[in-house]
Design a protein around this motif. Structure first.
Motif, PDB file in Angstrom:
ATOM      1  N   ASP A 100       0.829  -1.200   0.000  1.00  0.00           N
ATOM      2  CA  ASP A 100       0.000   0.000   0.000  1.00  0.00           C
ATOM      3  C   ASP A 100       0.865   1.252   0.000  1.00  0.00           C
ATOM      4  N   ARG A 101       1.946   1.227   0.788  1.00  0.00           N
ATOM      5  CA  ARG A 101       2.823   2.395   0.877  1.00  0.00           C
ATOM      6  C   ARG A 101       3.461   2.702  -0.469  1.00  0.00           C
ATOM      7  N   ARG A 104       0.686   4.106  -2.798  1.00  0.00           N
ATOM      8  CA  ARG A 104       0.303   5.477  -2.433  1.00  0.00           C
ATOM      9  C   ARG A 104       1.402   6.481  -2.785  1.00  0.00           C
ATOM     10  N   ASP A 105       2.645   6.116  -2.494  1.00  0.00           N
ATOM     11  CA  ASP A 105       3.757   7.020  -2.809  1.00  0.00           C
ATOM     12  C   ASP A 105       3.842   7.290  -4.306  1.00  0.00           C
ATOM     13  N   GLU A 108       1.104   9.653  -5.327  1.00  0.00           N
ATOM     14  CA  GLU A 108       1.439  11.016  -4.894  1.00  0.00           C
ATOM     15  C   GLU A 108       2.374  11.679  -5.904  1.00  0.00           C
ATOM     16  N   THR A 154      -0.808   4.460 -12.259  1.00  0.00           N
ATOM     17  CA  THR A 154      -0.656   5.900 -12.022  1.00  0.00           C
ATOM     18  C   THR A 154      -0.680   6.678 -13.331  1.00  0.00           C
TER      19      THR A 154
END
Length: 280
Positions: A100-101, A104-105, A108, A154
């Motif tokens: 997840d990290r 998410r990164d 971002e 993304t």
């Protein structure tokens, strides 16, 4: 700054596409504001063109910093003619391997950061009735394969935001260009630039092949960033700027193959797809 010409704001300007676009803009007599996490890499360009190049330290994932930089640039320059969202990195890992990290990164960096900066600059473009927004995507914004699920997710998000944005701002004289490069000789696959998720042995053959491709192709990619920058300028200067610009023969071939596959699948299942409505 006493430079003339258009004012370009380029994120990720220290290397790769961002650097090539910055150099092309300066060569054309324009003014460049280049952002990067570490601006030392831009020192040579600033020294060569002190009146037309400024380097600003910016972490595109820091929302407050993005807002502050946008306000400062508009206060000092009065406008941004061309925004280029180029900051990014590679992410390699199977869907199951990606945390997840990590996901998410990456969002971002590739989605929320560019979205914040674009929103901050849109009002002045809209009120002025002109401007261009260039979002550096990838052919992976339209397709994906083993190891690139997170990266492509993304880029797909960035592309759909851009496509909707283009429709919204066209009446105000603002252009939106989505750039879809193939393999270019940037540092995207270089050590420290490519992030690899922790490996799971179940994906040794599928994602393992992608990891090997990334490692082995670094420095030998066929695409020339300088030619990419020239193509981007050509598209922006065109009377009918395309929404999407594929760069590299590999990107064209992969996108054509993908579109053919989508069309064939639609045709195969068309009767089923159309048969889901209420009976007359």
């Amino acid at each position: 700054m006493t430079g003339q010409g258009k004012v370009w704001l380029i994120t990720g300007a220290s290397s790769g596409f961002g650097r090539a676009i910055a150099e092309a803009a300066v060569a054309a007599g324009d003014t460049v504001i280049g952002t990067a996490r570490r601006t030392e890499a831009l020192a040579g360009l600033v020294a060569a063109y002190p009146d037309r190049v400024e380097a600003i330290s910016l972490d595109i994932t820091d929302g407050e910093q993005v807002e502050a930089v946008a306000v400062d640039i508009l206060a000092r320059y009065g406008r941004v003619d061309v925004l280029v969202n180029s900051a990014g990195r590679t992410q390699i890992g199977a869907f199951e391997e990606t945390t997840d990290r990590e996901l998410r990164d990456l969002f971002e960096l590739h989605v929320f950061g560019p979205a914040r900066l674009t929103r901050a600059l849109l009002p002045q473009m809209r009120e002025r009735g002109s401007g261009s927004i260039v979002n550096i995507s990838s052919y992976g914004g339209q397709l994906s394969f083993a190891g690139f699920s997170a990266y492509s997710a993304t880029k797909a998000a960035l592309e759909q935001l851009s496509e909707g944005l283009a429709d919204e701002v066209a009446p105000f004289g603002i252009k939106v260009l989505i750039v879809e490069p193939g393999a270019f000789r940037t540092n995207l696959f270089g050590k420290g630039a490519a992030h690899l998720s922790d490996e799971h042995p179940a994906y040794a053959e599928t994602v393992g092949a992608t990891r090997k491709l990334v490692r082995d192709s670094d420095g030998t990619q066929p695409g020339d960033p300088e030619k990419a920058a020239a193509a981007i300028r050509l598209a922006l200067d065109a009377e009918d700027t395309p929404l999407r610009l594929a760069l590299g023969g590999d990107a064209v071939d992969l996108l054509v193959g993908h579109l053919d596959s989508v069309r064939a699948e639609l045709a195969t299942w068309e009767a089923v797809s159309r048969g889901t409505g209420f009976d007359a």
